[in-house]
Design a protein around this motif. Structure first.
Motif, PDB file in Angstrom:
ATOM      1  N   ALA A 184       0.868  -1.180   0.000  1.00 50.34           N
ATOM      2  CA  ALA A 184       0.000   0.000   0.000  1.00 50.34           C
ATOM      3  C   ALA A 184       0.902   1.227   0.000  1.00 50.34           C
ATOM      4  O   ALA A 184       1.603   1.489   0.979  1.00 50.34           O
ATOM      5  N   LEU A 185       0.917   1.976  -1.110  1.00 51.95           N
ATOM      6  CA  LEU A 185       1.889   3.040  -1.309  1.00 51.95           C
ATOM      7  C   LEU A 185       1.249   4.415  -1.182  1.00 51.95           C
ATOM      8  O   LEU A 185       0.167   4.665  -1.720  1.00 51.95           O
ATOM      9  N   LYS A 186       1.963   5.302  -0.489  1.00 47.09           N
ATOM     10  CA  LYS A 186       1.530   6.690  -0.341  1.00 47.09           C
ATOM     11  C   LYS A 186       2.751   7.538  -0.040  1.00 47.09           C
ATOM     12  O   LYS A 186       3.786   7.034   0.423  1.00 47.09           O
ATOM     13  N   GLY A 187       2.636   8.836  -0.292  1.00 42.77           N
ATOM     14  CA  GLY A 187       3.731   9.729   0.033  1.00 42.77           C
ATOM     15  C   GLY A 187       5.028   9.298  -0.620  1.00 42.77           C
ATOM     16  O   GLY A 187       5.067   8.863  -1.773  1.00 42.77           O
ATOM     17  N   TYR A 188       6.119   9.408   0.136  1.00 40.35           N
ATOM     18  CA  TYR A 188       7.430   9.044  -0.404  1.00 40.35           C
ATOM     19  C   TYR A 188       7.594   7.529  -0.478  1.00 40.35           C
ATOM     20  O   TYR A 188       7.353   6.815   0.494  1.00 40.35           O
ATOM     21  N   VAL A 189       8.008   7.067  -1.651  1.00 41.83           N
ATOM     22  CA  VAL A 189       8.408   5.667  -1.860  1.00 41.83           C
ATOM     23  C   VAL A 189       9.731   5.742  -2.612  1.00 41.83           C
ATOM     24  O   VAL A 189       9.775   5.781  -3.840  1.00 41.83           O
ATOM     25  N   LEU A 190      10.812   5.784  -1.859  1.00 37.08           N
ATOM     26  CA  LEU A 190      12.103   6.156  -2.425  1.00 37.08           C
ATOM     27  C   LEU A 190      13.158   5.073  -2.212  1.00 37.08           C
ATOM     28  O   LEU A 190      13.130   4.338  -1.221  1.00 37.08           O
ATOM     29  N   GLY A 191      14.094   5.008  -3.143  1.00 33.77           N
ATOM     30  CA  GLY A 191      15.271   4.171  -2.981  1.00 33.77           C
ATOM     31  C   GLY A 191      14.957   2.727  -2.651  1.00 33.77           C
ATOM     32  O   GLY A 191      14.188   2.056  -3.346  1.00 33.77           O
ATOM     33  N   GLY A 192      15.553   2.248  -1.559  1.00 33.20           N
ATOM     34  CA  GLY A 192      15.347   0.859  -1.160  1.00 33.20           C
ATOM     35  C   GLY A 192      13.907   0.525  -0.861  1.00 33.20           C
ATOM     36  O   GLY A 192      13.476  -0.623  -1.055  1.00 33.20           O
ATOM     37  N   ALA A 193      13.131   1.497  -0.403  1.00 33.66           N
ATOM     38  CA  ALA A 193      11.708   1.245  -0.152  1.00 33.66           C
ATOM     39  C   ALA A 193      10.963   0.999  -1.457  1.00 33.66           C
ATOM     40  O   ALA A 193      10.063   0.155  -1.522  1.00 33.66           O
ATOM     41  N   LEU A 194      11.338   1.726  -2.507  1.00 31.58           N
ATOM     42  CA  LEU A 194      10.741   1.470  -3.821  1.00 31.58           C
ATOM     43  C   LEU A 194      11.159   0.095  -4.320  1.00 31.58           C
ATOM     44  O   LEU A 194      10.342  -0.637  -4.906  1.00 31.58           O
ATOM     45  N   GLU A 195      12.393  -0.289  -4.081  1.00 26.79           N
ATOM     46  CA  GLU A 195      12.825  -1.625  -4.477  1.00 26.79           C
ATOM     47  C   GLU A 195      12.010  -2.703  -3.754  1.00 26.79           C
ATOM     48  O   GLU A 195      11.624  -3.711  -4.360  1.00 26.79           O
ATOM     49  N   THR A 196      11.734  -2.493  -2.466  1.00 28.82           N
ATOM     50  CA  THR A 196      10.887  -3.431  -1.730  1.00 28.82           C
ATOM     51  C   THR A 196       9.497  -3.482  -2.338  1.00 28.82           C
ATOM     52  O   THR A 196       8.933  -4.567  -2.534  1.00 28.82           O
ATOM     53  N   ALA A 197       8.931  -2.325  -2.648  1.00 29.69           N
ATOM     54  CA  ALA A 197       7.593  -2.293  -3.245  1.00 29.69           C
ATOM     55  C   ALA A 197       7.561  -3.010  -4.586  1.00 29.69           C
ATOM     56  O   ALA A 197       6.610  -3.755  -4.890  1.00 29.69           O
ATOM     57  N   LEU A 198       8.598  -2.817  -5.394  1.00 27.04           N
ATOM     58  CA  LEU A 198       8.634  -3.467  -6.708  1.00 27.04           C
ATOM     59  C   LEU A 198       8.807  -4.971  -6.598  1.00 27.04           C
ATOM     60  O   LEU A 198       8.509  -5.710  -7.541  1.00 27.04           O
ATOM     61  N   SER A 199       9.285  -5.453  -5.449  1.00 28.76           N
ATOM     62  CA  SER A 199       9.410  -6.897  -5.227  1.00 28.76           C
ATOM     63  C   SER A 199       8.074  -7.539  -4.889  1.00 28.76           C
ATOM     64  O   SER A 199       7.953  -8.769  -4.934  1.00 28.76           O
ATOM     65  N   CYS A 200       7.087  -6.729  -4.543  1.00 25.48           N
ATOM     66  CA  CYS A 200       5.781  -7.263  -4.161  1.00 25.48           C
ATOM     67  C   CYS A 200       5.000  -7.715  -5.389  1.00 25.48           C
ATOM     68  O   CYS A 200       5.324  -7.362  -6.524  1.00 25.48           O
ATOM     69  N   ASP A 201       3.948  -8.467  -5.149  1.00 24.62           N
ATOM     70  CA  ASP A 201       3.153  -9.022  -6.243  1.00 24.62           C
ATOM     71  C   ASP A 201       2.139  -8.035  -6.795  1.00 24.62           C
ATOM     72  O   ASP A 201       1.826  -8.067  -7.980  1.00 24.62           O
ATOM     73  N   LEU A 202       1.614  -7.164  -5.942  1.00 21.70           N
ATOM     74  CA  LEU A 202       0.706  -6.104  -6.373  1.00 21.70           C
ATOM     75  C   LEU A 202       1.015  -4.846  -5.586  1.00 21.70           C
ATOM     76  O   LEU A 202       1.378  -4.919  -4.411  1.00 21.70           O
ATOM     77  N   ARG A 203       0.818  -3.699  -6.245  1.00 24.03           N
ATOM     78  CA  ARG A 203       1.037  -2.412  -5.596  1.00 24.03           C
ATOM     79  C   ARG A 203      -0.179  -1.524  -5.830  1.00 24.03           C
ATOM     80  O   ARG A 203      -0.576  -1.321  -6.987  1.00 24.03           O
ATOM     81  N   VAL A 204      -0.724  -1.003  -4.740  1.00 25.56           N
ATOM     82  CA  VAL A 204      -1.835  -0.051  -4.815  1.00 25.56           C
ATOM     83  C   VAL A 204      -1.317   1.267  -4.256  1.00 25.56           C
ATOM     84  O   VAL A 204      -0.697   1.298  -3.190  1.00 25.56           O
ATOM     85  N   ALA A 205      -1.553   2.361  -4.978  1.00 29.00           N
ATOM     86  CA  ALA A 205      -1.043   3.664  -4.574  1.00 29.00           C
ATOM     87  C   ALA A 205      -2.187   4.652  -4.415  1.00 29.00           C
ATOM     88  O   ALA A 205      -3.283   4.457  -4.969  1.00 29.00           O
TER      89      ALA A 205
END
Length: 246
Positions: free
Chosen positions: A104-125
């Protein structure tokens, strides 16, 4: 009194919800948070009652990535190679998890946190989301899959743009590029992710794992290998249903 945990954990109808909890710092990830987060992830992966995992952040942001106050620091005297290898191993736990992992993405999703999010199966922002790889500003590049994962999802030119300019993109741009799957209003974000997670949690875990594995194989292997993966998985699932009398 004990300090507030840096990662919050709860289980909701078979869904483990793990929340970064440094809201005053936009959930910047220091070594203490990283340790708590990995332990929480390991518990969720090992818990048979957990079918699906949701990652989110308290406050206004998912996470602004590595705490710049600790940038370049290495705990326990680890070398750069050892430090990065540990971080990559944490990322692979998500990528190789048989359980679906949603972000579940909101606000800043930067650097390593974005890499973690991209590793997930689905992303909702939600519309406040800003995605970026700022590493190039520090003379660095991504090191836990940012460039290859972005290339897989959005193509090489867009991966190069993010990695080589440090510019951020908003939720709508990320949706158009395939880096997020849905954009919803802020007040609906957590409920939409939980709705998806609860739906998945209601299905057979072996079928969920097979679906995830086949989709990943379809990206990393040729079509023949992906079709073979479908054949093997489906035959196994049919056999399991027969053994269960279904």
């Amino acid at each position: 009194m004990s300090a507030e945990p840096l990662v919050l954990e709860r289980i909701d109808a078979g869904v483990a919800v793990l929340s970064y909890n440094r809201p005053a710092k936009h959930n910047a990830r220091n070594d203490a948070m990283t340790g708590q987060w990995e332990a929480a992830l390991d518990r969720a992966l090992a818990d048979e009652a957990v079918r699906v995992i949701v990652l989110r952040g308290e406050g206004r942001s998912f996470s602004s990535g590595r705490d710049v106050g600790e940038l370049g620091q290495r705990p326990d005297g680890a070398s750069d190679e050892e430090f990065i290898a540990r971080a990559q191993a944490r990322q692979l736990k998500i990528l190789h998890s048989a359980k679906p992992v949603l972000a579940a993405l909101k606000g800043y999703v930067l650097g390593g946190a974005l890499e973690t999010a991209l590793s997930c199966d689905l992303r909702v922002a939600d519309p406040t989301t800003r995605l970026a790889f700022p590493e190039i500003r520090h003379g660095l590049v991504t090191d836990t899959g940012g460039i290859p994962l972005t290339t897989r999802l959005a193509g090489p030119s867009r991966a190069k743009f993010l990695a080589m300019t440090a510019e951020s993109i908003d939720a709508d741009q990320a949706l158009r590029w395939g880096l997020v799957d849905f954009v919803v209003e802020p007040e609906a974000l957590d409920e939409r992710v939980l709705e998806l997670a609860r739906t998945m949690a209601g299905f057979d875990p072996e079928a969920l794992a097979a679906a995830k594995s086949i989709a990943d194989t379809s990206v990393t292997e040729d079509l023949a290998a992906a079709l073979r993966a479908e054949l093997v998985a489906q035959a196994g699932l049919f056999a399991a249903r027969r053994r269960a009398g279904l």
